[in-house]
Motif scaffolding. Structure first.
Motif, short mmCIF file in Angstrom:
data_model
loop_
_atom_site.label_atom_id
_atom_site.label_comp_id
_atom_site.label_asym_id
_atom_site.label_seq_id
_atom_site.Cartn_x
_atom_site.Cartn_y
_atom_site.Cartn_z
N LEU A 60 0.83 -1.21 0.00
CA LEU A 60 0.00 0.00 0.00
C LEU A 60 0.86 1.26 0.00
O LEU A 60 0.56 2.24 -0.69
N ARG A 61 1.93 1.24 0.76
CA ARG A 61 2.83 2.41 0.80
C ARG A 61 3.51 2.62 -0.55
O ARG A 61 3.67 3.76 -1.00
N LEU A 62 3.88 1.54 -1.21
CA LEU A 62 4.47 1.66 -2.54
C LEU A 62 3.47 2.24 -3.53
O LEU A 62 3.81 3.09 -4.36
N LEU A 63 2.21 1.80 -3.44
CA LEU A 63 1.18 2.32 -4.32
C LEU A 63 0.96 3.81 -4.11
O LEU A 63 0.71 4.56 -5.06
N GLU A 64 1.08 4.26 -2.86
CA GLU A 64 0.88 5.67 -2.53
C GLU A 64 2.12 6.53 -2.76
O GLU A 64 2.11 7.73 -2.49
N GLY A 65 3.19 5.88 -3.23
CA GLY A 65 4.41 6.64 -3.49
C GLY A 65 5.20 6.95 -2.24
O GLY A 65 6.06 7.85 -2.24
N LYS A 66 4.95 6.23 -1.17
CA LYS A 66 5.65 6.46 0.09
C LYS A 66 6.75 5.42 0.26
O LYS A 66 6.64 4.29 -0.24
N PRO A 67 7.81 5.77 0.98
CA PRO A 67 8.88 4.79 1.21
C PRO A 67 8.38 3.68 2.13
O PRO A 67 7.53 3.90 2.99
N VAL A 68 8.90 2.49 1.91
CA VAL A 68 8.56 1.38 2.79
C VAL A 68 9.29 1.57 4.11
O VAL A 68 10.47 1.88 4.14
N ARG A 69 8.56 1.41 5.20
CA ARG A 69 9.14 1.62 6.53
C ARG A 69 10.06 0.46 6.89
O ARG A 69 9.74 -0.70 6.71
N TYR A 70 11.22 0.82 7.44
CA TYR A 70 12.14 -0.16 7.98
C TYR A 70 12.40 0.19 9.44
O TYR A 70 12.26 1.35 9.85
N ALA A 71 12.78 -0.83 10.21
CA ALA A 71 13.14 -0.55 11.61
C ALA A 71 14.36 0.35 11.64
O ALA A 71 15.33 0.14 10.90
N GLN A 72 14.31 1.37 12.47
CA GLN A 72 15.40 2.34 12.54
C GLN A 72 16.18 2.16 13.83
O GLN A 72 15.62 1.89 14.88
N GLY A 73 17.49 2.32 13.73
CA GLY A 73 18.34 2.22 14.91
C GLY A 73 18.30 3.49 15.72
O GLY A 73 17.65 4.47 15.36
N PRO A 74 18.97 3.49 16.86
CA PRO A 74 18.97 4.68 17.72
C PRO A 74 19.74 5.83 17.10
O PRO A 74 20.54 5.65 16.17
#
Length: 338
Positions: free
Chosen positions: A86-100
């Motif tokens: 859905l995020r790809l369809l909306e042109g948004k980046p795919v969320r990844y877990a982010q470090g501190p």
């Protein structure tokens, strides 16, 4: 709206990973390609889903970005609630877990204090002799060429014994018609090295196990005097260790995989890891960071972790203790080989 995203390799990689997990088999991938009406002729369908979907998406991107969107929309028909799609369809980046935030850990970048540290649970640093030891081991790794045209990998152990998979050489008859090729690789100058090809001698020694996917057979011509041998002895290996595999991926010239090589499971006669392989790598030796043999590579893909019902996208080898047991049983021995 999404055309700029498809030009980003990281976005295509995220899309490829999502599709490989949703359509992991060749049949599912072929059915998907047929539905989206993408020409399958230029697509390489592989037993590894990530390679199949890499080929599909690269071909789609070459044909035009509308094909990428068509693939995305078709996948959403099957998985309408998938957040990444859905995020790809909306042109948004795919969320990844982010470090501190690294500044909170004492990292200040340019102009401030810089701190080096080990990135991960264990150090990946090795002495420079690691390279020389690896090249010594590589000499004993061979390509197995079967009479039916199929190809695999293997390695030479003490006593001029070839170790490979049962699914590469299933019987004495297959072994008698097979050949092993030493030094099938490139030189440092990028030229083809001089190769030596030898037949096998199953009447002298042959042992196999379908349960542990292991075959051991004698090689004629005393090749260990020229190419060396890899020691077969019990080894300790555990989760988060690193492993290296010398192999003939796709039946191609000898290659080494030593990136992204974490062990993710060890036990019940099996070792599972994230090291790259391809069809044709079956029978390759799996080494620890000190180049001690720890397993015999035999498969990859969606694999069940022993002791669970959970499947993970990994590669797997047979622990060296099981290989020793196959040889000992054939020889009537009760103690490990030296």
């Amino acid at each position: 709206m999404i055309s700029e995203q498809w030009r980003d390799g990281a976005t295509r990689a995220a899309f490829r990973e999502a599709l490989a997990r949703k359509y992991p088999t060749i049949d599912e991938a072929r059915a998907f390609v047929e539905k989206v009406r993408l020409n399958p002729i230029r697509i390489g369908f592989n037993n590894r889903a990530d390679l199949t979907w890499f080929s599909i998406l690269e071909e789609a991107y070459k044909q035009g970005e509308r094909w990428m969107q068509a693939i995305l929309e078709l996948a959403l028909q099957d998985y309408p609630d998938d957040d990444a799609l859905l995020r790809l369809l909306e042109g948004k980046p795919v969320r990844y877990a982010q470090g501190p935030d690294l500044t909170s850990l004492g990292w200040h970048g340019r102009g401030g204090q810089t701190l080096e540290k080990i990135l991960g649970k264990r150090s990946s640093l090795v002495p420079v002799s690691f390279l020389e030891l690896g090249m010594r081991c590589a000499r004993a790794v061979v390509r197995v060429k079967c009479a039916d045209g199929s190809l695999g990998s293997g390695f030479l152990a003490a006593g001029d014994l070839l170790v490979t998979n049962h699914h590469v050489l299933r019987s004495r008859e297959m072994a008698a018609r097979a050949r092993v090729q030493f030094n099938f690789q490139k030189t440092v100058d990028g030229l083809d090295a001089e190769m030596e090809e030898l037949p096998l001698e199953p009447q002298a020694f042959f042992a196999t196990s379908s349960a542990d996917d292991c075959t051991v057979v004698r090689v004629t011509g005393e090749p260990s005097a020229r190419w060396g041998a890899i020691a077969l002895k019990p080894a300790q290996i555990q989760r988060d260790d690193r492993v290296n595999i010398i192999q003939h991926p796709g039946g191609d010239q000898k290659q080494l995989s030593f990136f992204h090589n974490l062990v993710v499971f060890s036990g019940e006669g099996r070792l599972q890891y994230l090291t790259d392989t391809l069809p044709g790598s079956s029978g390759s030796p799996v080494f620890d960071k000190d180049w001690q043999l720890v397993a015999l590579h035999h498969s990859g893909g969606w694999i069940v972790e022993p002791g669970t019902n959970d499947q993970f996208y990994r590669n797997e080898g047979i622990l060296v203790e099981r290989v020793l047991a196959v040889i000992q049983a054939a020889r009537g021995e009760a103690s490990p080989l030296a």
